[in-house]
Design a protein around this motif. Structure first.
Motif, PDB file in Angstrom:
ATOM      1  N   GLY A 136      13.178   1.464  -2.024  1.00 43.45           N
ATOM      2  CA  GLY A 136      12.806   2.845  -2.311  1.00 43.45           C
ATOM      3  C   GLY A 136      13.958   3.822  -2.208  1.00 43.45           C
ATOM      4  N   SER A 137      15.162   3.343  -1.910  1.00 45.21           N
ATOM      5  CA  SER A 137      16.326   4.225  -1.824  1.00 45.21           C
ATOM      6  C   SER A 137      16.649   4.804  -3.191  1.00 45.21           C
ATOM      7  CB  SER A 137      17.539   3.456  -1.283  1.00 45.21           C
ATOM      8  OG  SER A 137      17.300   3.008   0.034  1.00 45.21           O
ATOM      9  N   ALA A 184      11.218  11.371  -8.415  1.00 45.00           N
ATOM     10  CA  ALA A 184      11.071   9.914  -8.539  1.00 45.00           C
ATOM     11  C   ALA A 184       9.970   9.455  -7.598  1.00 45.00           C
ATOM     12  CB  ALA A 184      12.387   9.209  -8.198  1.00 45.00           C
ATOM     13  N   GLU A 185       9.293   8.366  -7.981  1.00 37.61           N
ATOM     14  CA  GLU A 185       8.259   7.833  -7.100  1.00 37.61           C
ATOM     15  C   GLU A 185       7.979   6.364  -7.394  1.00 37.61           C
ATOM     16  OE1 GLU A 185       4.356   9.556  -7.498  1.00 37.61           O
ATOM     17  OE2 GLU A 185       4.573   9.821  -9.665  1.00 37.61           O
ATOM     18  N   ILE A 186       7.497   5.693  -6.358  1.00 39.07           N
ATOM     19  CA  ILE A 186       7.025   4.302  -6.463  1.00 39.07           C
ATOM     20  C   ILE A 186       5.605   4.278  -5.920  1.00 39.07           C
ATOM     21  CG2 ILE A 186       7.311   1.938  -5.645  1.00 39.07           C
ATOM     22  CD1 ILE A 186      10.300   2.461  -5.384  1.00 39.07           C
ATOM     23  N   TYR A 187       4.677   3.760  -6.732  1.00 40.51           N
ATOM     24  CA  TYR A 187       3.292   3.624  -6.301  1.00 40.51           C
ATOM     25  C   TYR A 187       2.940   2.150  -6.328  1.00 40.51           C
ATOM     26  CZ  TYR A 187      -1.721   4.538  -5.894  1.00 40.51           C
ATOM     27  OH  TYR A 187      -3.016   4.564  -5.466  1.00 40.51           O
ATOM     28  N   LYS A 188       3.021   1.528  -5.150  1.00 38.28           N
ATOM     29  CA  LYS A 188       2.881   0.080  -5.060  1.00 38.28           C
ATOM     30  C   LYS A 188       1.507  -0.446  -5.483  1.00 38.28           C
ATOM     31  CE  LYS A 188       5.959  -2.969  -3.819  1.00 38.28           C
ATOM     32  NZ  LYS A 188       6.408  -3.956  -4.807  1.00 38.28           N
ATOM     33  N   PRO A 189       0.401   0.241  -5.124  1.00 37.66           N
ATOM     34  CA  PRO A 189      -0.906  -0.288  -5.529  1.00 37.66           C
ATOM     35  C   PRO A 189      -1.030  -0.506  -7.036  1.00 37.66           C
ATOM     36  CG  PRO A 189      -1.203   1.405  -3.869  1.00 37.66           C
ATOM     37  CD  PRO A 189       0.260   1.418  -4.241  1.00 37.66           C
ATOM     38  N   ALA A 190      -0.347   0.346  -7.835  1.00 40.65           N
ATOM     39  CA  ALA A 190      -0.378   0.188  -9.294  1.00 40.65           C
ATOM     40  C   ALA A 190       0.885  -0.489  -9.804  1.00 40.65           C
ATOM     41  CB  ALA A 190      -0.547   1.551  -9.959  1.00 40.65           C
ATOM     42  N   ASN A 191       1.768  -0.874  -8.867  1.00 39.77           N
ATOM     43  CA  ASN A 191       3.037  -1.522  -9.227  1.00 39.77           C
ATOM     44  C   ASN A 191       3.830  -0.683 -10.228  1.00 39.77           C
ATOM     45  OD1 ASN A 191       4.869  -3.607  -8.815  1.00 39.77           O
ATOM     46  ND2 ASN A 191       4.164  -4.730 -10.627  1.00 39.77           N
ATOM     47  N   SER A 192       3.854   0.635 -10.006  1.00 43.32           N
ATOM     48  CA  SER A 192       4.562   1.539 -10.923  1.00 43.32           C
ATOM     49  C   SER A 192       5.777   2.165 -10.228  1.00 43.32           C
ATOM     50  CB  SER A 192       3.629   2.643 -11.422  1.00 43.32           C
ATOM     51  OG  SER A 192       3.270   3.515 -10.375  1.00 43.32           O
ATOM     52  N   MET A 193       6.816   2.400 -11.005  1.00 48.33           N
ATOM     53  CA  MET A 193       8.032   3.052 -10.520  1.00 48.33           C
ATOM     54  C   MET A 193       8.482   4.024 -11.601  1.00 48.33           C
ATOM     55  SD  MET A 193      11.583   1.385  -9.060  1.00 48.33           S
ATOM     56  CE  MET A 193      12.127   0.705 -10.645  1.00 48.33           C
ATOM     57  N   TYR A 218       0.817  -1.218   0.000  1.00 50.35           N
ATOM     58  CA  TYR A 218       0.000   0.000   0.000  1.00 50.35           C
ATOM     59  C   TYR A 218       0.855   1.274   0.000  1.00 50.35           C
ATOM     60  CZ  TYR A 218       1.087  -0.435   4.970  1.00 50.35           C
ATOM     61  OH  TYR A 218       1.741  -0.589   6.163  1.00 50.35           O
ATOM     62  N   TYR A 219       2.169   1.122  -0.101  1.00 55.26           N
ATOM     63  CA  TYR A 219       3.060   2.284  -0.008  1.00 55.26           C
ATOM     64  C   TYR A 219       3.023   3.144  -1.274  1.00 55.26           C
ATOM     65  CZ  TYR A 219       5.517   1.199   4.358  1.00 55.26           C
ATOM     66  OH  TYR A 219       5.852   0.991   5.664  1.00 55.26           O
ATOM     67  N   TRP A 220       3.177   4.440  -1.030  1.00 54.39           N
ATOM     68  CA  TRP A 220       3.389   5.409  -2.109  1.00 54.39           C
ATOM     69  C   TRP A 220       4.616   6.224  -1.706  1.00 54.39           C
ATOM     70  CZ3 TRP A 220      -0.640   9.616  -3.985  1.00 54.39           C
ATOM     71  CH2 TRP A 220      -0.135  10.231  -5.144  1.00 54.39           C
ATOM     72  N   ILE A 221       5.717   6.003  -2.376  1.00 55.72           N
ATOM     73  CA  ILE A 221       6.988   6.646  -2.032  1.00 55.72           C
ATOM     74  C   ILE A 221       7.284   7.741  -3.045  1.00 55.72           C
ATOM     75  CG2 ILE A 221       9.487   6.273  -1.930  1.00 55.72           C
ATOM     76  CD1 ILE A 221       8.939   3.550  -0.763  1.00 55.72           C
ATOM     77  N   GLN A 222       7.593   8.924  -2.529  1.00 53.16           N
ATOM     78  CA  GLN A 222       7.920  10.060  -3.399  1.00 53.16           C
ATOM     79  C   GLN A 222       9.243  10.689  -2.958  1.00 53.16           C
ATOM     80  OE1 GLN A 222       4.200  12.383  -2.940  1.00 53.16           O
ATOM     81  NE2 GLN A 222       3.865  12.007  -5.110  1.00 53.16           N
ATOM     82  N   TRP A 223      10.088  10.991  -3.941  1.00 52.02           N
ATOM     83  CA  TRP A 223      11.331  11.716  -3.704  1.00 52.02           C
ATOM     84  C   TRP A 223      11.199  13.115  -4.294  1.00 52.02           C
ATOM     85  CZ3 TRP A 223      15.383  10.520  -0.712  1.00 52.02           C
ATOM     86  CH2 TRP A 223      15.549   9.185  -0.331  1.00 52.02           C
ATOM     87  N   TYR A 279      16.942  17.053  -0.236  1.00 52.33           N
ATOM     88  CA  TYR A 279      16.090  16.036  -0.833  1.00 52.33           C
ATOM     89  C   TYR A 279      15.171  15.488   0.258  1.00 52.33           C
ATOM     90  CZ  TYR A 279      19.408  16.126  -4.717  1.00 52.33           C
ATOM     91  OH  TYR A 279      20.187  16.520  -5.772  1.00 52.33           O
ATOM     92  N   GLN A 280      13.931  15.221  -0.116  1.00 55.73           N
ATOM     93  CA  GLN A 280      12.974  14.729   0.875  1.00 55.73           C
ATOM     94  C   GLN A 280      12.282  13.470   0.385  1.00 55.73           C
ATOM     95  OE1 GLN A 280      10.638  17.603   3.029  1.00 55.73           O
ATOM     96  NE2 GLN A 280       8.853  16.274   3.017  1.00 55.73           N
ATOM     97  N   LEU A 281      12.234  12.491   1.269  1.00 52.36           N
ATOM     98  CA  LEU A 281      11.514  11.245   1.014  1.00 52.36           C
ATOM     99  C   LEU A 281      10.205  11.293   1.780  1.00 52.36           C
ATOM    100  CD1 LEU A 281      11.177   8.209   0.221  1.00 52.36           C
ATOM    101  CD2 LEU A 281      12.485   7.673   2.292  1.00 52.36           C
TER     102      LEU A 281
END
Length: 293
Positions: free
Chosen positions: A148-149, A117-126, A102-107, A163-165
């Motif tokens: 997500g590093s 950069a971002e990772i949106y796990k629910p849609a399996n997108s990077m 359920y994570y949504w990671i944004q840099w 930079y912010q995560l």
């Protein structure tokens, strides 16, 4: 305000400290969360303020204060200070061992709060956004799909900054300082510019230019106070009326250069530490009249 009861919680669920005047109870719960806060919490009996000592990134998150029926929420962000040489690579560590479904990671790069950069796990997108900021990061960003590093390769001076995560309720920030050395040559009498490599100075930055082995301050910009100063009287007025400071980029220009200007110039800021070695040469195009005896 008369305080009857105060309760501090971490992550909305874990009570870490409380004051109950009626029950005459003053408690700090060091053992919660596997003892994460042991010997690090100080609770002020008079005001109810909470101090956390020796901060690390594992204390990032929401802190909730319940006081006399009122609730206040604080989001704690922790900055990692990272220094890297120009041309090297650096990894900004998320501290995650895996990314939940359920994570949504944004840099974010904090100049103009730009998403890079971002990772949106629910849609399996990077996604890595190569084209932002005029393509500054093109082909130089690598995102780890397991943790997500973020890795930045071939570091340049203009990559310096914050930079912010952001992932859910957790925010982690990195202050990236870039160090470098550059040699610059100019013919005596010509102007020369020592370029910071930046397109913009961050609002909380302080730029300082120093001269020589003694690091004599000759110019500075303080964005926090909105001031820009050229120290004309430094070094017996050697640079009087010959220094120009760019308020946008922090670059320094020396006009009407002289042989005595040859030396080391150091640019320091919250995000940069750069050394310029300036060589000023005499004009080699000197005409010569020869006499045959």
């Amino acid at each position: 305000m008369y305080i009857k009861r105060i309760r501090w919680s971490f992550g909305h669920r874990h009570v870490i400290a409380e004051i109950n005047v009626t029950a005459d109870r003053f408690s700090v719960y060091d053992d919660v969360l596997d003892g994460r806060f042991r010997d690090r919490l100080k609770l002020d009996k008079q005001t109810g303020s909470l101090t956390i000592t020796n901060i690390t990134t594992k204390y990032i998150g929401h802190y909730e204060l319940l006081m006399n029926g009122l609730t206040m929420v604080f989001l704690l962000s922790v900055y990692d200070e990272i220094s890297v040489k120009k041309g090297d690579s650096v990894t900004l560590d998320s501290d995650l061992t895996e990314i939940m479904d359920y994570y949504w990671i944004q840099w974010m790069y904090m100049i103009e709060n730009t998403l890079i950069a971002e990772i949106y796990k629910p849609a399996n997108s990077m996604t890595v956004y190569d084209n932002v900021l005029d393509g500054r990061f093109r082909d130089r960003l690598k995102l780890d799909d397991q943790t997500g590093s973020l890795t930045i390769t071939d570091i340049r001076m203009k990559d310096a900054g914050r930079y912010q995560l952001q992932t859910g309720s957790v925010s982690k920030s990195f202050n990236l300082t870039v160090c470098g050395q550059t040699s610059v040559s100019v013919i005596e009498g010509e102007p020369v510019s020592l370029y910071s490599g930046r397109t913009e100075i961050m609002d909380d930055d302080v730029i300082r230019w120093m001269f020589g082995n003694e690091n004599t301050l000759i110019a500075e910009i303080n964005k926090q106070t909105g001031s820009m100063t050229v120290h004309d009287d430094a070094l017996d007025g050697r640079f009087r009326d010959r220094l120009k400071l760019d308020n946008q980029t922090g670059s320094l220009t020396i006009t009407d250069t002289r042989i005595a200007d040859s030396n080391d110039y150091r640019l320091q800021s919250n995000f940069m530490d750069m050394l310029f070695r300036l060589n000023v040469y005499g004009d080699l195009n000197i005409s010569c009249t020869c006499f045959i005896l």
